[in-house]
Each structure stands twice: as C-alpha cells, then as structure tokens.
Design an enzyme around this catalytic site. Sequence first.
Site, PDB file in Angstrom:
ATOM      1  N   ARG A 196       0.824  -1.263   0.092  1.00 45.30           N
ATOM      2  CA  ARG A 196      -0.069   0.068   0.016  1.00 45.30           C
ATOM      3  C   ARG A 196       0.874   1.185  -0.147  1.00 45.30           C
ATOM      4  O   ARG A 196       0.584   2.339   0.791  1.00 45.30           O
ATOM      5  CB  ARG A 196      -0.926   0.094   1.320  1.00 45.30           C
ATOM      6  CG  ARG A 196      -2.042  -0.845   0.888  1.00 45.30           C
ATOM      7  CD  ARG A 196      -3.421  -0.432   0.535  1.00 45.30           C
ATOM      8  NE  ARG A 196      -4.223  -1.410   0.340  1.00 45.30           N
ATOM      9  CZ  ARG A 196      -5.285  -1.487   0.931  1.00 45.30           C
ATOM     10  NH1 ARG A 196      -5.450  -0.852   2.153  1.00 45.30           N
ATOM     11  NH2 ARG A 196      -6.169  -2.493   0.901  1.00 45.30           N
ATOM     12  N   ARG A 199      -3.413   6.420   0.655  1.00 44.36           N
ATOM     13  CA  ARG A 199      -4.067   7.572   1.451  1.00 44.36           C
ATOM     14  C   ARG A 199      -3.184   8.444   2.463  1.00 44.36           C
ATOM     15  O   ARG A 199      -3.533   9.328   2.524  1.00 44.36           O
ATOM     16  CB  ARG A 199      -5.484   7.185   2.108  1.00 44.36           C
ATOM     17  CG  ARG A 199      -6.756   7.038   1.145  1.00 44.36           C
ATOM     18  CD  ARG A 199      -7.802   6.388   1.847  1.00 44.36           C
ATOM     19  NE  ARG A 199      -7.570   5.209   2.174  1.00 44.36           N
ATOM     20  CZ  ARG A 199      -8.382   4.339   2.771  1.00 44.36           C
ATOM     21  NH1 ARG A 199      -9.619   4.678   2.869  1.00 44.36           N
ATOM     22  NH2 ARG A 199      -7.971   3.182   3.128  1.00 44.36           N
ATOM     23  N   TYR A 205     -14.327 -12.545  -0.144  1.00 44.49           N
ATOM     24  CA  TYR A 205     -15.211 -11.417  -0.381  1.00 44.49           C
ATOM     25  C   TYR A 205     -16.447 -11.664  -1.175  1.00 44.49           C
ATOM     26  O   TYR A 205     -17.394 -11.089  -0.992  1.00 44.49           O
ATOM     27  CB  TYR A 205     -14.491 -10.471  -1.409  1.00 44.49           C
ATOM     28  CG  TYR A 205     -13.558  -9.544  -0.356  1.00 44.49           C
ATOM     29  CD1 TYR A 205     -13.900  -8.498   0.256  1.00 44.49           C
ATOM     30  CD2 TYR A 205     -12.150 -10.098  -0.086  1.00 44.49           C
ATOM     31  CE1 TYR A 205     -13.040  -7.775   1.290  1.00 44.49           C
ATOM     32  CE2 TYR A 205     -11.248  -9.077   0.505  1.00 44.49           C
ATOM     33  CZ  TYR A 205     -11.794  -7.989   1.307  1.00 44.49           C
ATOM     34  OH  TYR A 205     -10.952  -7.217   2.063  1.00 44.49           O
ATOM     35  N   ASP A 256      -6.541  -3.273  -7.626  1.00 45.49           N
ATOM     36  CA  ASP A 256      -7.088  -3.725  -6.376  1.00 45.49           C
ATOM     37  C   ASP A 256      -7.390  -5.218  -6.594  1.00 45.49           C
ATOM     38  O   ASP A 256      -7.655  -5.470  -7.791  1.00 45.49           O
ATOM     39  CB  ASP A 256      -8.393  -2.912  -5.926  1.00 45.49           C
ATOM     40  CG  ASP A 256      -8.478  -3.454  -4.482  1.00 45.49           C
ATOM     41  OD1 ASP A 256      -8.316  -2.355  -3.513  1.00 45.49           O
ATOM     42  OD2 ASP A 256      -9.460  -4.404  -4.436  1.00 45.49           O
ATOM     43  N   ARG A 265      -6.815  11.428  -6.000  1.00 50.09           N
ATOM     44  CA  ARG A 265      -8.218  10.511  -5.514  1.00 50.09           C
ATOM     45  C   ARG A 265      -9.276  11.404  -5.362  1.00 50.09           C
ATOM     46  O   ARG A 265     -10.574  11.081  -5.352  1.00 50.09           O
ATOM     47  CB  ARG A 265      -7.808   9.825  -4.411  1.00 50.09           C
ATOM     48  CG  ARG A 265      -8.762   9.055  -3.599  1.00 50.09           C
ATOM     49  CD  ARG A 265      -9.240   7.982  -4.443  1.00 50.09           C
ATOM     50  NE  ARG A 265     -10.177   6.958  -3.394  1.00 50.09           N
ATOM     51  CZ  ARG A 265     -11.212   7.584  -3.182  1.00 50.09           C
ATOM     52  NH1 ARG A 265     -11.815   8.627  -4.115  1.00 50.09           N
ATOM     53  NH2 ARG A 265     -12.074   6.868  -2.659  1.00 50.09           N
TER      54      ARG A 265
HETATM   55  O1  CP3 Z   1       0.139  -1.559  -2.469  1.00 47.74           O
HETATM   56  C1  CP3 Z   1      -0.181  -0.583  -3.304  1.00 47.74           C
HETATM   57  O2  CP3 Z   1       0.200   0.480  -3.109  1.00 47.74           O
HETATM   58  C2  CP3 Z   1      -0.912  -1.189  -4.626  1.00 47.74           C
HETATM   59  C3  CP3 Z   1      -2.273  -1.040  -4.477  1.00 47.74           C
HETATM   60  C4  CP3 Z   1      -3.166  -1.842  -3.778  1.00 47.74           C
HETATM   61  C5  CP3 Z   1      -4.297  -1.628  -3.246  1.00 47.74           C
HETATM   62  N1  CP3 Z   1      -5.120  -2.611  -2.845  1.00 47.74           N
HETATM   63  C6  CP3 Z   1      -4.970  -0.229  -3.342  1.00 47.74           C
HETATM   64  C7  CP3 Z   1      -6.069   0.289  -2.535  1.00 47.74           C
HETATM   65  C8  CP3 Z   1      -3.045  -3.336  -3.604  1.00 47.74           C
HETATM   66  C9  CP3 Z   1      -1.886  -4.183  -3.780  1.00 47.74           C
HETATM   67  C10 CP3 Z   1      -4.299  -3.592  -3.010  1.00 47.74           C
HETATM   68  C11 CP3 Z   1      -4.608  -5.095  -2.615  1.00 47.74           C
HETATM   69  C12 CP3 Z   1      -5.884  -5.204  -1.631  1.00 47.74           C
HETATM   70  N2  CP3 Z   1      -7.088  -4.736  -1.964  1.00 47.74           N
HETATM   71  C13 CP3 Z   1      -5.946  -6.211  -0.696  1.00 47.74           C
HETATM   72  C14 CP3 Z   1      -4.853  -7.267  -0.174  1.00 47.74           C
HETATM   73  C15 CP3 Z   1      -3.871  -6.411   0.604  1.00 47.74           C
HETATM   74  C16 CP3 Z   1      -4.163  -6.190   1.939  1.00 47.74           C
HETATM   75  O3  CP3 Z   1      -4.220  -4.814   2.480  1.00 47.74           O
HETATM   76  O4  CP3 Z   1      -4.462  -7.217   2.512  1.00 47.74           O
HETATM   77  C17 CP3 Z   1      -7.236  -6.256  -0.210  1.00 47.74           C
HETATM   78  C18 CP3 Z   1      -7.879  -7.242   0.978  1.00 47.74           C
HETATM   79  C19 CP3 Z   1      -7.865  -5.449  -0.925  1.00 47.74           C
HETATM   80  C20 CP3 Z   1      -9.408  -5.187  -0.928  1.00 47.74           C
HETATM   81  C21 CP3 Z   1      -9.537  -3.462  -0.452  1.00 47.74           C
HETATM   82  N3  CP3 Z   1      -9.205  -2.522  -1.308  1.00 47.74           N
HETATM   83  C22 CP3 Z   1     -10.129  -3.093   0.744  1.00 47.74           C
HETATM   84  C23 CP3 Z   1     -10.441  -3.969   2.018  1.00 47.74           C
HETATM   85  C24 CP3 Z   1     -10.212  -1.717   0.643  1.00 47.74           C
HETATM   86  C25 CP3 Z   1     -10.738  -0.892   1.581  1.00 47.74           C
HETATM   87  C26 CP3 Z   1      -9.712  -0.335   2.827  1.00 47.74           C
HETATM   88  C27 CP3 Z   1      -9.651   0.826   3.324  1.00 47.74           C
HETATM   89  O5  CP3 Z   1      -9.266   1.054   4.211  1.00 47.74           O
HETATM   90  O6  CP3 Z   1     -10.970   1.604   2.826  1.00 47.74           O
HETATM   91  C28 CP3 Z   1      -9.566  -1.455  -0.399  1.00 47.74           C
HETATM   92  C29 CP3 Z   1      -9.547  -0.016  -1.091  1.00 47.74           C
HETATM   93  C30 CP3 Z   1      -7.980   0.447  -1.651  1.00 47.74           C
HETATM   94  N4  CP3 Z   1      -7.310  -0.435  -2.288  1.00 47.74           N
HETATM   95  C31 CP3 Z   1      -7.446   1.672  -1.419  1.00 47.74           C
HETATM   96  C32 CP3 Z   1      -6.060   1.514  -1.877  1.00 47.74           C
HETATM   97  C33 CP3 Z   1      -5.140   2.584  -2.008  1.00 47.74           C
HETATM   98  C34 CP3 Z   1      -8.171   2.879  -0.562  1.00 47.74           C
HETATM   99  C35 CP3 Z   1      -9.145   3.418  -1.317  1.00 47.74           C
HETATM  100  C36 CP3 Z   1      -9.376   4.935  -1.421  1.00 47.74           C
HETATM  101  O7  CP3 Z   1      -8.635   5.496  -2.057  1.00 47.74           O
HETATM  102  O8  CP3 Z   1     -10.493   5.006  -0.850  1.00 47.74           O
END
Ligand code: CP3
Length: 356
Positions: free
Chosen positions: A34, A38, A160, A83, A47
């Site tokens: 990540r 954010r 999911y 994602d 964003r």
């Molecule tokens: O790592 C990176 O910088 C690359 C981008 C990346 C994102 N998600 C961006 C993201 C990667 C590799 C992921 C993987 C991902 N997505 C996982 C596996 C990693 C982990 O954390 O276990 C999972 C479970 C997801 C599913 C997912 N996507 C969730 C549960 C959420 C919400 C999380 C939250 O805190 O709101 C997301 C959204 C997400 N994916 C964001 C980002 C930067 C935040 C979204 C936003 O900008 O509002």
Amino acid sequence: MDLVNSDSQLLHDSPFLKACRREPTDVTPVWLMRQAGRYMAEYREVRSKVTFLELCKNPDLATEVTVTAAERLGVDAAILFADILLILEPLGLDLEFAKGEGPVIHNPIRESADVDRLRRMDDVAPLDYVLQAVRSIRSALRPTTPLIGFAGAPFTLACYAIEGGGSRHYEKAKSFMYRDPGAWNALMTILTDATIVYLNAQAAAGAQALQLFDSWVGTLGPEDYRRFVQPHMRRLFESLDPTTPSIHFGTDTSTLLELQRDCGGQVIGLDWRIELADGWNRLGPGVAVQGNLDPVTLFGPFAEVERQTRRILGQAAGRPGHIFNLGHGIMPQTPVDNVLRLIELVHETSSAHRVK
Ligand code: CP3
C-alpha cells in the site's frame, strides 16, 4: 534493441530481483505494501477528483500514483496500482467501493447455483485497463526499478465473493466451504483459472515479479488449508510464467507457513506475529522471505521503528533473500515522514551490516 537488452539487465541486477532469487545484494531491498495510498498527500490529491474504481480503471492516473509513490519513497520496487477485487467484475460480481464502508459485492455467492452462474474469464480483455497500466508504468519507471504485478489469492477472493464484503470471522465463506465442498472447489477453480490468465498477462505486459495476496487465509487452521486451499494454490503457482518470481503473501499465517511454501513461489511473506528468524528457519533455505515490521509501529515514536527495524535486519543477518517490508499494508493515518525515514534506515543499516 541494445537499449532494451541493457534495460532488462539493469532490472535483472536490481537488489529486489536478486533477493527474490536469493542472490547476495549490497543493500537489503525494501518496498511497502500500500505504498501508494491515502497516507500520502499526492495520492489524496489525485483521488479527490475520481472514485477509487475510476482511479484503478484509468491507466494514466494509475501510472501517476504508482510512479510518484515509488520515487518519493526511494523504494527498491514499485507495485502496480490496482485492487485485488477488480477480477470479480468480469466473473459477473457487482463490485462497489462504498464511501466509508470498504468493498461491497451486491450479488454475493450464497449457494451452488450462484457459482454455476459465474462467467469464466478465458481471456484478459475485460481487465485490459490493468495491462495498459502495467505497460505505461513500466515505461515511466526508472529502468532500475522493478514493477510488481499482483492478484488476490483465490481463498481471499472467495471470502469477499461469499461474504459480500469484509468480515471478521468469515462465517459465511467457511460454512459454504464445509457445507458444499463441491461448489467450493468449483468456485476456487474458476477463481484460480482467472488468476492464472491475469497474472501471466501482467508478466507479459512488463511486470518483473508477481505477488499473490492471501490476506485472510490466516483464518483457516492447517487441516482446512490443506483440504480447501492448497490444491488450488499449488496449481496456480505451477501455472505461472516460470521466469517471473512470485511472492506468496498472507497474514496471521504463522501456523501455515510450511503449507504455503509447499504450494510454490520464490518468496514467502511473514507478518509481525512471528519472529523473522523463526519463520525463515521453519521455511528453510530454499525460499526468500518478505517482511515483517508491524505497520502500526509507523505511527511512532520513530525510536521504536528504529529498534524493530534493526532487530529484523539483525535476524535476517545479511542472509541472501530478505526483502524488507511491513507485515501488512501501510495504514491511512501513517505519518509520511516516518515512512521516508524507515526506507533510509533500512538502506543505511543493511549496507553497514554488509561492510562489516
Ligand atoms: O500496495 C499498493 O500501493 C498497490 C495498490 C493496492 C491497493 N489494494 C490499493 C487500494 C493493492 C496491492 C491492494 C490489494 C488489496 N485490496 C488487498 C490485499 C492487501 C491487504 O491489504 O490485505 C485487499 C484485501 C484489498 C481489498 C480492499 N481494497 C479493501 C479492503 C479496501 C478498503 C480499505 C480501506 O481502508 O478503505 C480497498 C481499497 C483500496 N485499495 C485503497 C487503496 C489505496 C483505498 C481506497 C481509497 O482511496 O479510498
């Protein structure tokens, strides 16, 4: 043509890819899950103009946030901005990132007839926007910075798809698995097939390594992992392009490490619930490891980050094949300054270790 060859040599010799191959490096490579997110003002700025899904589906913006994060932090690898849940859309699941709620699937899988209705992803055309982003990121990154492609592992995706969103105990997903192992295996097979096509396409488009995120698999005990997950993960790793290293990541997997290793993959992720040295000793010398700082330490004080980082590097003890990372993704409220200082600290401390 020469330029292309010398660029691929530069990538091949990067500390990150050397560590994936367990070759010695001058410095311990570091990147952070990540890292484009954010906690970073540059990300929030992009964003603020688009929704999260629009950002994922716009290759120019995905390139901007990926490359900005990698360059600002000075990390040893970039990770594709996308994602893990995007792959659910072409299978027929209706995905939304609801404000303040995280991901929601509006038509979750609840019975075997729902599995029968899923579409197959025989080719990657519906996710072509991700491949465009991979190509564009590859050409925008410095020629020395490897790009990591990724996908969700089938178990985490199935959670999911069945729960319809995040969950604490995964009771719907796990009871589906126990109640109807046939439908569970059919679902895992569809997810595995799609993931193989998707990851190999990312490698062909320009990703130098591939990470599988099995973020929620730690909810299973070893016996369930063996029965319900391992055959699918084994087939997945066997079907990936053998010239591209793969990273097998999970959290809360201290009791599953050997089973995960036996599925394949050159690098195994360790979270902070296990000492790096213990985890690596259990895995044995045949794999590299990635981890394992607790992301919460980054809230500070920095002296604690420093103490824990030195402890982790001390446990790796300069053995070839350690990629420094967090045990899970950076959290949104993390102070960016601590992240910048962490990257510097890993580089400085690990290169000092090597000289000794
Ligand atoms: O790592 C990176 O910088 C690359 C981008 C990346 C994102 N998600 C961006 C993201 C990667 C590799 C992921 C993987 C991902 N997505 C996982 C596996 C990693 C982990 O954390 O276990 C999972 C479970 C997801 C599913 C997912 N996507 C969730 C549960 C959420 C919400 C999380 C939250 O805190 O709101 C997301 C959204 C997400 N994916 C964001 C980002 C930067 C935040 C979204 C936003 O900008 O509002």
